[in-house]
Design a protein around this motif. Sequence first.
Motif: not given
Length: 373
Positions: A231-233, A284-287, A279-281, A271-274
């Motif tokens: 998910f992070i990558r 949008a991340v949705c669940g 904002t910089k990129n 948990k560690n989603v920045s």
Amino acid sequence: MSDDKREEKVRSIKLSGFGGYDCLVVQEESCPRPETGEVTVKVKACGMNFADLYTRQGLYTFDGRKPPFVMGMECAGIVKEVGEGVQEFKVGDRVVCWSFHYGMWSEVSKIPATTCHHIPDSMSFEEAVAMPVSYVTAYLVLFDFGNLRRGQSVLVQAAAGGLGWAVTQLCKTVEDVVIFGTASAFKHEIIRENGITHAIDYHSTDFVQEVQSHAPTGVDIIVDSLSGSDFIRSQKVLKHMGRLIHVGISNMIGGEKRSLLRALKVWWQMKNVSLLNLTKNNHAVCGFNMGTLTENNPTRVKEVMAHLIQLYEEGKIKPRIDSVWSFDEVVKATKKMVNRENIGKLVLIPVKEKTDGDPTPQTVDSAVLNPED
């Protein structure tokens, strides 16, 4: 008590406790009777989902429910009895039903009428049980959250599973959509036939590098059912103004029983989603959680179900049934899902007719594609 007044019993698959395969027990239950606003359904087919693995292992239950309880979130069959106040259905209707309070893996299920929908005669019960979790989720993720439009691109993780199959087909209802899909190499031919443009073997290839080689600026939508480091990558291949929709935690499943270390690792990575990076990129991340949506916006779920059945009747979507298993074969079916061997939907039926000398499950193509099945 005389025989004619003996209580009717039905067979169900019950979760006796959180843990391994031995926690799935086929046993008799009292046949349910509908209360106000409910129907009972003579079940012909039950859907299996990856979320059932989370439930069995105790990683997640929708309402925090504890065993013992009857498993299953979707079924299809024939209305057996109608409770007071139900106008939409009558005895004998063919229906597909869903409930995230479980109870669907039974010969007869008691279900709120609000979470049932008529199905056409052209749709098999096995195809119908692919609709509630896989296809409704896929539709809402792509169109309500993802706002998929002509000429865009999508990355589908686990493209050969029930959800991935549905996402791919729904992408093809929009013109000129490029679809990247991850799957084991032996599944590539058939997922390409389903509509995947670029198939990626996640065992041997870095999906980030593979997507970037074809789409240097990234993709518009990512459907993530993996979580954790994937998910992070995956955010590395998301375009500016792109949408990443998280729908599952399958990376927490690595075998028969829960690994606390594995689960904690995946949870920590998620948990560690920045927010700064989002904002910089311009990301949008949705669940998405089908269970809570059903509780809070049941009308939207019913609207989507009606539209999906229309698409089915128009020949634009068609679920793929990997294999059909009897209740007594639930452990074998579960192992197949844990091992990621299925292509499309795994289905349970109460009792399966067998040809003399043929103890194998009813399968569709998968035995040919994977000789280890």
